[in-house]
Motif scaffolding. Structure first.
Motif, PDB file in Angstrom:
ATOM      1  N   UNK A  32     -42.181  38.555 -28.223  1.00  0.00           N
ATOM      2  CA  UNK A  32     -41.357  37.656 -27.265  1.00  0.00           C
ATOM      3  C   UNK A  32     -39.791  37.086 -28.126  1.00  0.00           C
ATOM      4  N   UNK A  35     -35.808  38.910 -30.638  1.00  0.00           N
ATOM      5  CA  UNK A  35     -34.293  38.876 -30.930  1.00  0.00           C
ATOM      6  C   UNK A  35     -34.134  37.768 -32.124  1.00  0.00           C
ATOM      7  N   UNK A  36     -34.900  36.690 -32.080  1.00  0.00           N
ATOM      8  CA  UNK A  36     -34.646  35.707 -32.755  1.00  0.00           C
ATOM      9  C   UNK A  36     -35.046  36.358 -34.322  1.00  0.00           C
ATOM     10  N   UNK A  73     -35.747  42.810 -24.972  1.00  0.00           N
ATOM     11  CA  UNK A  73     -34.753  42.479 -26.150  1.00  0.00           C
ATOM     12  C   UNK A  73     -33.951  43.573 -26.617  1.00  0.00           C
TER      13      UNK A  73
ATOM     14  N   UNK B  11     -24.584  32.281 -30.672  1.00  0.00           N
ATOM     15  CA  UNK B  11     -25.065  31.704 -29.158  1.00  0.00           C
ATOM     16  C   UNK B  11     -26.271  32.181 -28.840  1.00  0.00           C
ATOM     17  N   UNK B  12     -27.413  31.353 -28.426  1.00  0.00           N
ATOM     18  CA  UNK B  12     -28.323  32.273 -27.601  1.00  0.00           C
ATOM     19  C   UNK B  12     -27.841  32.564 -26.321  1.00  0.00           C
ATOM     20  N   UNK B  13     -28.792  33.032 -25.565  1.00  0.00           N
ATOM     21  CA  UNK B  13     -28.629  33.399 -24.109  1.00  0.00           C
ATOM     22  C   UNK B  13     -28.447  32.397 -23.428  1.00  0.00           C
ATOM     23  N   UNK B  33     -34.351  33.990 -24.596  1.00  0.00           N
ATOM     24  CA  UNK B  33     -34.457  32.914 -25.641  1.00  0.00           C
ATOM     25  C   UNK B  33     -35.076  31.643 -25.539  1.00  0.00           C
TER      26      UNK B  33
END
Lengths: 284, 284
Positions: A32, A35-36, A73, B11-13, B33
């Motif tokens: 999860x 993305x990070x 993602x 930026x995050x979502x 995110x």
């Protein structure tokens, strides 16, 4: 942790990426936090001027939420191969319509069968399979399907396709990867022994760890995780496999080994284990 | 951005959290995110010594992947109310078995109907509804269901329940929230005008923005997003609503307004708009 008094780093959720050539990377599961994690990993950034990522594929070991959610993602304009058992593929693609967004990619995500016990080339596409350096073998672990899979659906799925370990081989050098290890099956220890590196389920320290926190619930074993401690626990089971570098992964936030001031943390190190943290790198 | 030469922050979502009492917070949608965003927001941390989060509920505006995936970050031992139209609830809970993990919480997540055009109390539970300060009204926007919803399923869903804006009211003070604004419907502008703050769909600058990048595909309007620029675009449409604080949200990474050195960024500011970034706070 939030008050800054905990002895140990913050961690994102379990995620590994493997490569043989520093060009094509294969994710083992899709967390999860993916993305990070991708943004924190320069090796996974697109080459300058391109939108495509070096991530060529994903290999799934189960249908657990924390193994598959990260696929979402990866849904934007990104060619991707997803390796999974037929059962896991069916759960993800037929029982969760959100994942149809993966079909929007240009080209769409390509699902590849991961037969049990048989080497499969980890290649970015069919044409590169003959040249693929990494081979992947699915090792059945006799685990159960996640709770969200109801009894009717479960009856239509092959039980041995529920939870697998991955054996990733670059020639004779092998990596054993099992974020969920129920410990019911025979044979997995031989694969650990034959591997240079084993990244193994360290979810819980004791069998009743979650029950102690919540007052009720299931044991670690009932949830498909052999606990680290105790008779028949992972430390005991792998006492003889000392030639293999052993790293505990998939560690739950209730697990005392995360606290570097704890006796349990000490016990892990004394038994020759490492405790996974973000940004670890392994070279076989 | 990765080379450090882009004029503008990462930026995050899109994610918003609202509160009237600094105790119970309600998320507007649940971004992919979300875990990272919660960890970056001290107000959303559990009170010391408790496992429960101040997040009491989530309100969904659509079934878009980037609106619902974050629910899976909230699945662990956390009482939660999820407000959605019946159609969105059905898509999430009946067509995506992964989301059954929300039923594992103790107590399980509670789904609450969001009828169109009717005020609903944003309360942490049934017993606190009479005391709830925040009221939420679903404004139908005549949008379409996401592409992953196939034609057969679509036929069984009420079209007006596909995409909504939210009007969040604390007494006379109102917030308008619409991360996806197709612009087909009448009436939404009056709600913007009656609000102190409007957070509105700034996905695309031009109607053919994605086609220009990919060489093919759908227009912004075909994807349910009124573009910011052009005749009939959002800037023109809301020229008269200058008493309302207007903030563009849900900005795609192809949108030139993200580049603070761009003419389009300048044009937004000149038209009295703000461009959302992480960690913004609004007090009505």
């Amino acid at each position: 942790m939030r008050r800054g008094v905990f002895h140990g780093p913050a961690r994102t959720q379990t995620q590994l990426a493997v490569t043989a050539d520093d060009e094509s990377w294969f994710l083992l599961n899709a967390s999860p936090d993916l993305r990070q994690q991708i943004l924190a990993t320069p090796e996974l950034a697109p080459v300058a001027g391109q939108r495509n990522s070096p991530i060529a594929g994903v290999v799934l070991t189960s249908g657990d939420v924390d193994a598959v959610v990260g696929l979402l993602h990866l849904r934007e304009f990104h060619p991707l191969r997803i390796f999974a058992t037929r059962a896991i593929r069916r759960i993800v693609t037929e029982e969760n319509i959100l994942f149809r967004t993966l079909e929007r990619s240009q080209p769409p995500a390509e699902w590849c069968d991961l037969p049990l016990g048989k080497e499969v080339a980890l290649a970015a596409g069919l044409r590169s399979e003959a040249d693929a350096k990494l081979q992947c073998t699915a090792i059945p672990l006799a685990g159960a399907y996640p709770e969200y899979v109801d009894a009717a659906l479960r009856k239509t799925l092959a039980p041995e396709e529920a939870v697998i370990a991955l054996l990733i081989a670059d020639g004779p050098k092998k990596l054993f990867f099992a974020p969920g290890l129920p410990g019911n099956s025979a044979g997995w220890k031989a694969h650990v022994r034959a591997s240079k590196l084993a990244l193994i389920d360290g979810t819980f320290w004791t069998d009743d760890e979650l029950i102690a926190v919540r007052g009720a619930g299931r044991t670690a074993r009932e949830m498909g995780h052999l606990p680290l401690s105790g008779s028949g626990g992972l430390l005991n089971e792998l006492q003889a496999e000392t030639a293999t570098r052993r790293v505990a992964i998939h560690i739950n936030n209730t697990n005392p080994i995360l606290d570097e001031a704890s006796a349990e943390h000490r016990a892990m190190l004394d038994a020759g284990w490492e405790i996974a943290r973000d940004e670890m790198e392994f070279i076989l």
